[in-house]
Design a protein around this motif. Structure first.
Motif: not given
Ligand code: SF4
Length: 433
Positions: A132-156
């Motif tokens: 699996r490959i990654h560039l980001q961690k975190g999200c803007l979508h606010r899905c209630m079941y998800c824990g990936l809000g609060g911070i969005l880290g983006a590698m550039v």
């Protein structure tokens, strides 16, 4: 880009001091709803930033009194083979967090050992081993079941990333598709940031290797004009109108996701859907029928996958989701099955409930399309035994929405996805974990 109002924007010195990386961040800053002065940071500042509340917004969003847009943090991946040492350093500073890689610039490429030695869910979750490959961690979508809000880290630093990714791709000829960011929703900061377009165009230079972007976005108009060469596949997590609006409030609505898929399809990208997670809200049968009709009226996916809401207890589900939106029979079925479901990750809905949900979706899909492959996603082997005859596929040959061997056209697999996936980095590729 999404309209957003982050409370803070952190920019690592390696980003701020690099002309092109900085330009992308400045475009994002310029597109924010209200101005935010960026804060430049160095690695040494991280412990204090965490102690000051950097990660305070993480945690299930449905359990929080208030959910705000995530803090943005821009960083670069380090390809210096010092991951273990640097993680130990952070831990020594008293910071233990699942976001350590993001903060320190590690975790570009992760081996997912599904259904191989060491996988704790080996007998209980049909998913395929792969990189699996990654560039980001975190999200803007606010899905209630998800824990990936609060911070969005983006590698550039995609230019450097692509050098090592190319080596990874060459070492693994069996892996034809690469799922990006299973812990983010990558299009949110585009096209201003520019990283995703750069990665799409990198894949466009490869032969028979594909990038997979899994998303709930409405934001695809910017994809037109990229030199993708047919080598990027977009997979929408699709849900009905109630779920998309009430439970996934900042993601695209049902209609917006399908429209975004249509735009991507018109721009030459392969598109797919996953009904995932299917939350049986009141009226779920009618909403599934409506959504299936709309997707076939507007688009031509090459595969559709199905996956019920799972991976948590009924009590946890009730903490995270607005219980009044749930179908009372489905909720009662989950509440009555607690003992039966305690040994499977497929909890909380019991198998007969999940099967009824899958059969209904399958029937609605077949009303509109006799041929599109339909598969289950991350279900357990027991459910595959029940559904294989109806789906026409088994757990080792079905075309999967997100790979690693399902190329455009979604053919039946001819290799064995668990046995033929052999890790071959031999500790020689920086950025892996
Ligand atoms: S879209 Fe995915 S990553 Fe984003 S909040 Fe929803 S579940 Fe989480």
């Amino acid at each position: 880009m999404y309209p957003m109002e982050p409370d803070a924007v952190y920019v690592h010195e390696t980003v701020w001091r690099h002309g092109r990386y900085r330009a992308g961040v400045e475009r994002v800053l310029g597109a924010l709803e209200r101005p935010v002065a960026p804060i430049e940071f160095r690695d040494d500042d991280i412990p204090e930033m965490v102690r000051g509340g950097l990660l305070r917004g993480r945690g299930a969003m449905g359990c929080r009194r208030e959910v705000r847009d995530p803090i943005l943090l821009f960083n670069t991946f380090r390809f210096d083979r010092r991951r273990a040492e640097r993680l130990a350093w952070l831990k020594g500073q008293g910071i233990e967090t699942g976001d350590a890689d993001m903060l320190l610039g590690y975790g570009a490429f992760r081996w997912a050992n599904y259904n191989q030695d060491g996988d704790p869910n080996r007998q209980d979750k049909v998913c395929r081993p792969c990189w699996r490959i990654h560039l980001q961690k975190g999200c803007l979508h606010r899905c209630m079941y998800c824990g990936l809000g609060g911070i969005l880290g983006a590698m550039v630093n995609v230019d450097e990333y692509a050098v090592h990714l190319r080596t990874l791709v060459e070492r693994h000829p069996w892996q034809l598709t690469y799922l990006l960011d299973d812990d983010a929703d990558p299009p949110g900061l585009e096209p201003e940031l520019g990283s995703l377009g750069e990665l799409i165009e990198f894949f466009g230079t490869l032969e028979n290797r594909y990038l997979i972007i899994h998303t709930k976005t409405w934001n695809t108009a910017w994809l037109e004009g990229l030199r993708h060469n047919g080598n990027t596949i977009l997979v929408w997590s699709l849900s009905g109108p109630t779920q998309s609006r009430a439970i996934e409030p900042r993601a695209g609505t049902t209609e917006q996701r399908i429209e975004a898929a249509r735009i991507a399809q018109e721009a030459g990208y392969t598109i797919r859907y996953k009904f995932k997670p299917i939350i049986p809200v009141r009226g779920w049968r009618e909403e599934a029928a409506e959504t299936v009709e709309l997707l076939f009226r507007r688009t031509r996916p090459d595969v559709i996958s199905l996956c019920c809401f799972m991976w948590m207890s009924v009590d946890e589900m009730k903490r995270r989701l607005p219980v009044e939106t749930l179908d009372p029979d489905a909720l009662a079925a989950a509440e009555g099955a607690v003992d039966r479901m305690k040994d499977t990750r497929a909890m909380p809905f019991p198998p007969e409930m999940r099967q009824a949900i899958y059969e209904h979706h399958l029937a609605e899909i077949r009303r509109w399309n006799a041929d599109v492959p339909v598969s289950l996603s991350t279900e357990n082997f027991a459910m595959w035994r029940e559904m294989s005859a109806r789906l026409g596929y088994g757990p080792t040959d079905y075309p999967c929405g997100c790979g690693p061997m399902t190329v455009p056209g979604a053919p039946r697999l001819t290799c064995h996805p668990f046995r033929d996936a052999v890790r071959n980095d031999r500790g020689e590729i920086p950025g892996v974990w």
